[in-house]
Motif scaffolding. Structure first.
Motif, PDB file in Angstrom:
ATOM      1  N   LEU A 153       0.467  -1.452   0.115  1.00  0.00           N
ATOM      2  CA  LEU A 153      -0.479  -0.005  -0.007  1.00  0.00           C
ATOM      3  C   LEU A 153       1.108   1.657   0.006  1.00  0.00           C
ATOM      4  O   LEU A 153       0.363   2.223  -0.318  1.00  0.00           O
ATOM      5  CB  LEU A 153      -0.929   0.566   1.164  1.00  0.00           C
ATOM      6  N   THR A 154       2.373   0.986   0.336  1.00  0.00           N
ATOM      7  CA  THR A 154       2.947   2.512   0.357  1.00  0.00           C
ATOM      8  C   THR A 154       3.764   2.482  -1.024  1.00  0.00           C
ATOM      9  O   THR A 154       4.906   2.796  -0.786  1.00  0.00           O
ATOM     10  CB  THR A 154       4.007   2.075   1.742  1.00  0.00           C
ATOM     11  N   GLY A 155       3.392   1.277  -1.633  1.00  0.00           N
ATOM     12  CA  GLY A 155       3.962   1.160  -2.838  1.00  0.00           C
ATOM     13  C   GLY A 155       5.675   0.759  -3.048  1.00  0.00           C
ATOM     14  O   GLY A 155       6.362   0.974  -3.438  1.00  0.00           O
ATOM     15  N   ASP A 156       6.222  -0.144  -2.033  1.00  0.00           N
ATOM     16  CA  ASP A 156       7.323  -1.183  -1.497  1.00  0.00           C
ATOM     17  C   ASP A 156       6.653  -2.690  -2.425  1.00  0.00           C
ATOM     18  O   ASP A 156       5.239  -2.523  -1.716  1.00  0.00           O
ATOM     19  CB  ASP A 156       7.770  -0.959  -0.315  1.00  0.00           C
ATOM     20  N   GLU A 157       7.609  -3.131  -3.050  1.00  0.00           N
ATOM     21  CA  GLU A 157       8.065  -4.152  -3.292  1.00  0.00           C
ATOM     22  C   GLU A 157       7.827  -5.258  -2.031  1.00  0.00           C
ATOM     23  O   GLU A 157       8.653  -5.274  -1.457  1.00  0.00           O
ATOM     24  CB  GLU A 157       8.534  -4.600  -4.384  1.00  0.00           C
ATOM     25  N   LYS A 158       6.787  -6.204  -1.477  1.00  0.00           N
ATOM     26  CA  LYS A 158       6.734  -7.113  -0.920  1.00  0.00           C
ATOM     27  C   LYS A 158       7.288  -8.796  -1.585  1.00  0.00           C
ATOM     28  O   LYS A 158       6.690  -8.270  -3.184  1.00  0.00           O
ATOM     29  CB  LYS A 158       5.518  -7.318  -0.470  1.00  0.00           C
TER      30      LYS A 158
END
Length: 444
Positions: A331-336
């Motif tokens: 949701l924060t634009g980071d890659e999981k």
């Protein structure tokens, strides 16, 4: 309509044999060098028969006649022509035209496999867009490339890499010390091995690490075969048998180690969970350093799976609180990230975590407007949130005096399936400590 036996024969018929309106024909594409002087792109010749057996007998003569016409056309425009092919026509006597020399032709370039160097092929392999690698994997391949170039030479032709040379390179790897690039910077692998021998270094890389190098280099060779640069893989079968079984790669925690871990001040009361986590005090902080080991212990999640959890990943499904382990963009634009596709899963939250107040902690993070469950965990240089806490846990074990008999111990050990044996065997003991110091404490 052709019968079954006739249809079966047509699958193996000569190249160019076609059936058109029940009559067999010979079909041939016009060579590329004659397209500018030949009318049309294909040549069709009727074999004047509907008999497959007769067509097989006639096609060779017709094919020779067509090739003869092609050679005549080449001769007429000054191209190199083969006089041996200009010998016959169907309806007239044999004709032998004089050979017409063509202008000198430059030598044909060698096939790609003979001019591709190992450096060029390795770079093409790494740049292949089909490879969707993480930064960690890219670094691993770059390290392997450096080793390969040092051993074989960047300008060495790919086809010059022999089985014997690969065996010698594996033998060289077996003598490489651990953490060679950190302990012997600015040295080639051969210089590192020589320096290690001179200093009496006995700590060599493990068989698993050696096989990882071989496997990555072998992957490049397999890719080169698929691309047509190479005929066979000279590294095939050179991986060494690992004397350490997979289940024994990491030692499980002993009962005493588990007691010391969960008897540490961060679980019984500390000054704070920053620099004072190992100093007894009256604070009971409940953040990543408190929760990550417990979640690993009670859920089996991998370390980075825990560290990248978002508040929205703690959800109720059919009345059961669960961890929702996913990959993709957060949701924060980071890659999981997850290790494999099968790693995306739903894991129930253990009752003991609930008793510790984990759901209350997740709810408080949600009320505070947090997106990440553990926002204090930064991304490491490889893009993983687990980097910092993994290093911290090593220091934590030393401070808790829980590392004495475990040479290869880290937070992921709590999550490895093999430690289920330890959990099952020692549950009564460390459950007692958890109940005394953690589970029966009021959540703050």
């Amino acid at each position: 309509m052709l019968g079954k036996s006739s249809s079966g024969r047509l699958h193996n018929r000569p190249i160019g044999l076609c059936s058109k309106r029940g009559i067999f024909h010979y079909r041939r594409r016009v060579p590329t060098d004659l397209l500018t002087v030949w009318e049309g792109r294909e040549v069709w010749r009727s074999l004047d028969t509907d008999s497959y057996a007769m067509a097989l007998r006639r096609i060779h003569r017709i094919a020779a006649d067509v090739e003869s016409e092609f050679e005549k056309a080449r001769a007429s425009i000054g191209r190199l022509a083969d006089p041996a092919l200009i010998v016959t026509t169907l309806n007239g006597p044999p004709i032998l035209l004089p050979w017409v020399p063509a202008a000198p032709q430059p030598p044909a370039p060698p096939p790609p496999s003979n001019r591709r160097t190992i450096g060029d092929v390795y770079d093409r392999f790494i740049a292949d867009p089909k490879h969707q690698w993480s930064k960690r994997t890219l670094i691993a391949h770059a390290t392997t490339r450096k080793w390969v170039i040092e051993v074989f030479g960047e300008q060495t032709a790919l086809t010059d890499i022999t089985r014997e040379g690969c065996c010698d390179s594996v033998a060289l790897l077996r003598e490489m010390p651990k953490s060679a690039h950190q302990r012997f910077p600015d040295m080639t692998i051969k210089e590192v091995v020589a320096a290690a021998k001179a200093s009496g270094e006995a700590r060599l890389i493990s068989t698993a690490n050696l096989n990882a190098y071989v496997n990555r280099f072998g992957g490049v060779m397999n890719w080169a075969i698929n691309e047509g640069y190479l005929d066979r893989n000279p590294l095939k079968g050179l991986k060494l048998p690992d004397p350490v079984k997979k289940r024994d790669k990491r030692n499980p925690f002993s009962t005493e180690q588990l007691r010391r871990i969960f008897d540490a001040p961060i679980y019984t009361g500390c000054r704070d969970d920053a620099n004072g986590y190992a100093i007894p005090g009256d604070q009971r902080p409940r953040r990543a350093r408190f929760w990550v080991p417990l979640i690993a212990l009670f859920s089996g999640l991998r370390l980075n799976e825990i560290c990248q959890l978002e508040v929205s990943d703690i959800r109720e499904m059919d009345g059961v609180a669960c961890f929702n382990v996913t990959s993709g963009v957060s949701l924060t634009g980071d890659e999981k990230r997850v290790k494999t596709n099968a790693s995306e899963r739903v894991v129930p939250v253990h009752d003991e975590l609930i008793r510790c107040g984990f759901l209350a902690f997740a709810a408080s993070q949600r009320l505070c407007g947090e997106t990440n469950l553990f926002p204090e965990l930064p991304f490491g240089h490889l893009g993983y949130r687990s980097t910092a806490i993994s290093r911290w846990f090593t220091r934590f074990l030393e401070n808790a005096d829980a590392k004495a008999s475990a040479d290869r111990m880290s937070v992921p050990q709590l999550a490895r399936p093999l430690n289920l044996h330890v959990l099952r065997k020692h549950l009564p003991l460390y459950y007692g400590y958890l109940f005394c110091h953690v589970l029966h404490q009021d959540y703050v």
